[in-house]
Design an enzyme around this catalytic site. Structure first.
Site, PDB file in Angstrom:
ATOM      1  N   SER A   1      10.783  -2.137  -5.143  1.00  9.94           N
ATOM      2  CA  SER A   1      12.160  -2.585  -5.103  1.00  9.94           C
ATOM      3  C   SER A   1      12.942  -2.048  -3.910  1.00  9.94           C
ATOM      4  O   SER A   1      14.069  -2.498  -3.663  1.00  9.94           O
ATOM      5  CB  SER A   1      12.861  -2.155  -6.396  1.00  9.94           C
ATOM      6  OG  SER A   1      12.898  -0.753  -6.524  1.00  9.94           O
TER       7      SER A   1
ATOM      8  N   LYS B   1      19.255   3.723  -0.511  1.00 11.41           N
ATOM      9  CA  LYS B   1      19.115   2.572  -1.408  1.00 11.41           C
ATOM     10  C   LYS B   1      20.313   2.466  -2.356  1.00 11.41           C
ATOM     11  O   LYS B   1      20.811   3.481  -2.860  1.00 11.41           O
ATOM     12  CB  LYS B   1      17.805   2.734  -2.202  1.00 11.41           C
ATOM     13  CG  LYS B   1      17.408   1.547  -3.069  1.00 11.41           C
ATOM     14  CD  LYS B   1      16.052   1.833  -3.693  1.00 11.41           C
ATOM     15  CE  LYS B   1      15.592   0.752  -4.650  1.00 11.41           C
ATOM     16  NZ  LYS B   1      14.275   1.064  -5.241  1.00 11.41           N
TER      17      LYS B   1
ATOM     18  N   SER C   1       7.517   1.216  -5.864  1.00 10.69           N
ATOM     19  CA  SER C   1       8.715   0.716  -5.197  1.00 10.69           C
ATOM     20  C   SER C   1       9.084   1.426  -3.901  1.00 10.69           C
ATOM     21  O   SER C   1       9.982   0.996  -3.200  1.00 10.69           O
ATOM     22  CB  SER C   1       9.906   0.754  -6.155  1.00 10.69           C
ATOM     23  OG  SER C   1       9.798  -0.288  -7.087  1.00 10.69           O
TER      24      SER C   1
END
Length: 542
Positions: free
Chosen positions: A193, A113, A217
């Site tokens: 997220s 990420k 997330s």
């Protein structure tokens, strides 16, 4: 709100420096290998037998990124590629020929990420304010992945600033990467997220991927993209050199298409980091964090069943999976598990107080090319950018800036009370019914991505109590509802990650519920949506 709280001569998401946003592949013969849905174990076996090289494996994933991420369905799940990935793959191949192979992830491509620092790429958190944030360093968790032999393929898109910018945000959108699309239905949210990691791993754009979570997330995008996701015990994995929200709740974790793949990725990231006090026990806790697959059975295991309010389709799917658990030998005990009164407000306040200080601390370590050094600087940058504020604002940033941050007199009490109350809710439920773990629907199916109204999430969420308490939370695919994936959550006490992985694996093998994505434009709503009106009945005049 969930907080998280490229291929052949092709540029990915332009604003950052071009040399790290492009990669040119050498001419290679046509590929005969298929990497779609391949597990880490299968890939390792192919590499060991000489049927595959790491260089060819990287090439295969890059081709899928070209076809699925930037063309075709345009998932927009990958922000940047590691320009040294092929070089590193060739070195892995040389080492393997010399019998220097090391680690369970040796030669395996991993996506990370884009709020986690890596040596080769900028870390943007999806924001144009960090487009030039080439820190030239690996977060400790990334260094550990490399030590285990993994090749960092690139960085994944995310909800900008891990979804902490605005209350009306659209999950999966960032100014750098655009909007991540759900590979099961392209008009649906990939949640956030860790949206990009979720969509990319579901689409087999890498073997496994790393997400981050503050509250939901990892588990929400894993559930909505048909993946296994583990939000580990807080302190199992270092948070150093990860763009922060909350020092009390932030953690990274694995996202994968199977429980064993998630466990392999998790094991490689575990470790004590002197710069992160929360990880002091990590090395000593390795045994508890590692699953023993010989004990991966549901027979005689007492599981607490939570039945939150949910729509009929999700309730039916959940009920069917409870039957799978029961048939596999689990003893199911109905329990009540609710968040203590005022916990949501206290949690959000904690995010604000910690964000202001922690973000400034991270920004202070970025290179001179990054011009923002405080939250106030980021707010000013966004205000001056039409792109940044095109779809939603920054009201969380603005109200956070007005706080005293971690100097607030109530900060320590807010932090300690929130964690204690959340932990007590889980501990009491486990102890009172003599439970090994708690099961619940992870969340509902994906909602429509909506740039006008933002997220329109519906259905339950199992993430808050384990997120606030710092306890582990595993989600495993439990099939589809209306053509969209949903997950089954396993929640346990602190440091029970290994046991949850054992239970999740036993359930996964009993249910075989995961369905690979079909990249449909939208969900087929069925003929009932058309209703009974017809011209023949004279409803519509000629």
């Amino acid at each position: 709100m969930r907080f998280g709280v490229a291929a052949i001569a092709m540029a990915l998401a332009a604003p950052a420096a071009a040399e790290n946003r492009n990669i040119v592949l050498p001419e290679l013969p046509p590929l005969s290998i298929k990497v779609e849905e391949k597990s880490v174990e299968e890939l390792q076996a192919m590499l060991a037998r000489g049927e595959l090289t790491s260089e060819r494996l990287i090439h295969a994933y890059l081709e899928r990124i070209r076809l699925l991420d930037r063309a075709g369905p345009k998932l927009r799940s990958v922000i940047a590629l590691n320009p040294r990935a092929l070089e590193q793959a060739r070195k892995a191949d040389r080492d393997r020929r010399l019998r220097i192979a090391r680690g369970p992830l040796f030669g395996i491509p991993v996506l990370v990420k884009d709020n986690i620092d890596t040596t080769e790429n900028a870390t943007t958190a999806g924001s144009l304010a960090l487009a030039d944030n080439f820190t030239k360093r690996d977060a400790p968790l990334v260094a550990r992945l490399r030590e285990a032999g993994a090749i960092i393929l690139g960085k994944t898109n995310l909800s900008e600033w891990a979804n902490i910018r605005d209350t009306n945000s659209m999950s999966g959108w960032s100014a750098v990467g655009g909007l991540v699309r759900n590979p099961y239905a392209l008009d649906r949210s990939a949640c956030g997220s860790s949206s990009g990691t979720g969509a990319a791993i579901a689409a087999s754009l890498a073997a496994v991927g790393v997400g981050t979570e503050t509250d939901g997330s990892i588990t929400c995008p894993a559930s909505m993209n048909g993946l296994v996701g583990l939000k580990p015990t807080l302190g199992a994995i270092s948070r150093t050199h990860v763009v922060p929200i909350s020092i009390s709740q932030d953690t990274s974790g694995p996202m994968a298409r199977s429980v064993k793949d998630a466990a392999a990725l998790f094991a490689a990231m575990i470790g004590t980091d002197k710069a992160d006090a929360a990880t002091a026990e990590a090395d000593a806790r390795r045994a508890a964090l590692a699953p023993d697959w010989s004990k991966a059975s549901l027979k005689g295991v007492r599981l607490g069943v939570v039945r939150p309010e949910m729509r009929a389709g999700l309730a039916a799917r959940y009920g069917a999976q409870l039957a799978v658990l029961r048939a596999a030998g689990a003893e199911l005990v109905e329990i009540k598990l609710t968040a203590p009164e005022g916990l949501s407000q206290a949690e959000f306040r904690l995010f604000q107080l910690e964000l202001k200080n922690r973000l400034a601390a991270y920004l202070a370590t970025t290179p001179p090319a990054v011009k923002v050094r405080t939250l106030a600087d980021v707010i000013a940058f966004n205000t001056a950018s039409k792109t940044e504020l095109a779809y939603f604002g920054q009201d969380i940033f603005e109200t956070t800036q007005k706080t005293a941050g971690m100097d607030d007199p109530a900060y320590a009490k807010t932090r300690d009370d929130s964690r204690r109350r959340a932990a007590a809710a889980i501990d009491t439920a486990l102890a009172s019914a003599r439970l090994t773990a708690i099961v619940a629907p992870s969340t509902g199916p994906a909602w429509l991505s909506d740039p006008v109204h933002g997220d329109q999430s519906s259905g339950p969420s199992a993430s808050q109590l384990p997120a606030v308490s710092g306890y582990p939370h595993l989600t495993v695919p439990m099939g589809l509802v209306g053509g969209l994936p949903v997950g089954l959550s396993f929640i346990g006490p602190k440091w029970s990650d290994g046991r949850l992985l054992e239970l999740g694996y036993a359930y996964e093998q009993a249910s075989r519920a995961r369905v690979k994505p079909g990249y449909r434009v939208t969900v087929d709503a069925g003929p009932g949506v058309e209703g009974a009106l017809s011209d023949e009945r004279g409803v519509i005049p000629p």
